[in-house]
Design an enzyme around this catalytic site. Structure first.
Site, PDB file in Angstrom:
ATOM      1  N   ASP A 103      20.591  12.297 -27.317  1.00 43.36           N
ATOM      2  CA  ASP A 103      21.803  12.487 -28.537  1.00 43.36           C
ATOM      3  C   ASP A 103      21.952  10.739 -28.451  1.00 43.36           C
ATOM      4  OD1 ASP A 103      23.000  12.077 -26.098  1.00 43.36           O
ATOM      5  OD2 ASP A 103      24.545  13.435 -26.267  1.00 43.36           O
ATOM      6  N   ASP A 106      22.759   4.794 -24.065  1.00 37.79           N
ATOM      7  CA  ASP A 106      23.674   3.601 -23.915  1.00 37.79           C
ATOM      8  C   ASP A 106      23.281   2.493 -22.951  1.00 37.79           C
ATOM      9  OD1 ASP A 106      26.132   2.647 -22.660  1.00 37.79           O
ATOM     10  OD2 ASP A 106      27.406   3.877 -23.970  1.00 37.79           O
ATOM     11  N   LYS A 134      22.568   2.197 -28.508  1.00 42.05           N
ATOM     12  CA  LYS A 134      23.587   1.276 -28.548  1.00 42.05           C
ATOM     13  C   LYS A 134      22.772  -0.261 -27.984  1.00 42.05           C
ATOM     14  CE  LYS A 134      27.461   4.020 -27.572  1.00 42.05           C
ATOM     15  NZ  LYS A 134      28.744   4.168 -26.487  1.00 42.05           N
ATOM     16  N   ARG A 168      31.750  18.154 -30.078  1.00 48.10           N
ATOM     17  CA  ARG A 168      30.337  18.392 -30.319  1.00 48.10           C
ATOM     18  C   ARG A 168      29.906  18.950 -31.333  1.00 48.10           C
ATOM     19  NH1 ARG A 168      27.692  16.953 -25.218  1.00 48.10           N
ATOM     20  NH2 ARG A 168      28.849  17.401 -23.414  1.00 48.10           N
TER      21      ARG A 168
END
Ligand code: IMP
Ligand code: MG
Length: 179
Positions: A103, A106, A134, A168
Site C-alpha cells: 500500500d 515509508d 514517501k 481503510r
C-alpha cells in the site's frame, strides 16, 4: 477543505479517488507491457493492499496469479521499527516471477524484510509495486519498479491505509492535520 475525524485525530482530504484510479491505470499498463511473458505471481501485503490489489488486478490483462501475505510493523502514527513474521506464504514462490504489492513504502524496512525472506524461497525474479511512496522517508536501496503516487512525509489514511485500525475503507486518501 473536507476533514474527517478518526478516533482522536483530524484528517483533511489529500488525494481524491480519481487521482488514485489514474495512477493505477498507468501502473497496470506498464505491468501489462513489461510482464506479459512472465505469468507473474502478485503477492499483496495485507491488510493495507486489499483495495489497491483489487483495483490494480482488474486492469491486468496478462496471465497472472494473485496471493497475499500478512505482517505488520506499524501501530498508531509512528513506525515501531519492528517487523513480525510472514504469514501465508507456502511453497508457491520457487521459480516464479514475483511482484510484491504494498500500500505504501515509508522507510522501506517492511519490503526489505519481505524481499530477503522471499529470496530464501528461490523465486526467478522479484519486483516491487507500491501505491504510495514517501521518498524522503526511504532508508533502503532496493529498486521500486512500479510507483503509483509519491507523497511528502505525511501520515495518511484511506484507500487501504489505517490509523489505529480505522479508515481503510475510505475511497479517498486523507492526511493528518497539523496541530
Ligand atoms: P515501512 O516499513 O516503513 O516502509 O512502512 C511500511 C508500512 O507502514 C506500510 O505497509 C503501512 O502499513 C505502514 N505505513 C507507512 N506509512 C503510513 C501512513 O502514512 N499511514 C498508514 N500506514 C503507514
Ligand atoms: Mg502495510
Amino acid at each position: 477543505m473536507k476533514t474527517i475525524k478518526i478516533k482522536d485525530r483530524e484528517f483533511e482530504l489529500f488525494i481524491p479517488n480519481g487521482e488514485i484510479e489514474t495512477a493505477i491505470s498507468r501502473m497496470a499498463a506498464k505491468m501489462n507491457r513489461e510482464l506479459a511473458e512472465l505469468t507473474p505471481l502478485f503477492i499483496g501485503v495485507l491488510n493495507g493492499t486489499f483495495m489497491f490489489a483489487a483495483d490494480l488486478l482488474k486492469k491486468i490483462t496478462i496471465p497472472c496469479e494473485i496471493t497475499f501475505l500478512r505482517l505488520s510493523s506499524y501501530s498508531g502514527i509512528h513506525s515501531t521499527k519492528q517487523v513480525k513474521e510472514i504469514i501465508g506464504l507456502e511453497n508457491i514462490v520457487k521459480n516464479r516471477n514475483i511482484i510484491i504489492l504494498e500500500d505504501i513504502i515509508d522507510s522501506g524496512l517492511t519490503i526489505d524484510y519481505i524481499i530477503n525472506k522471499l529470496i530464501e524461497k528461490n523465486p526467478a525474479s522479484i519486483k516491487v509495486g507500491t501505491m504510495f511512496f514517501k521518498p524522503s522517508a526511504f532508508k533502503k536501496n532496493f529498486i521500486i519498479d512500479y510507483i503509483g503516487i509519491e507523497i511528502p512525509n505525511y501520515f495518511i489514511v484511506g484507500y487501504g491505509l489505517d490509523y489505529d485500525g480505522q479508515g481503510r475503507n475510505l475511497p479517498d486518501v486523507y492526511k493528518l492535520k497539523e496541530e
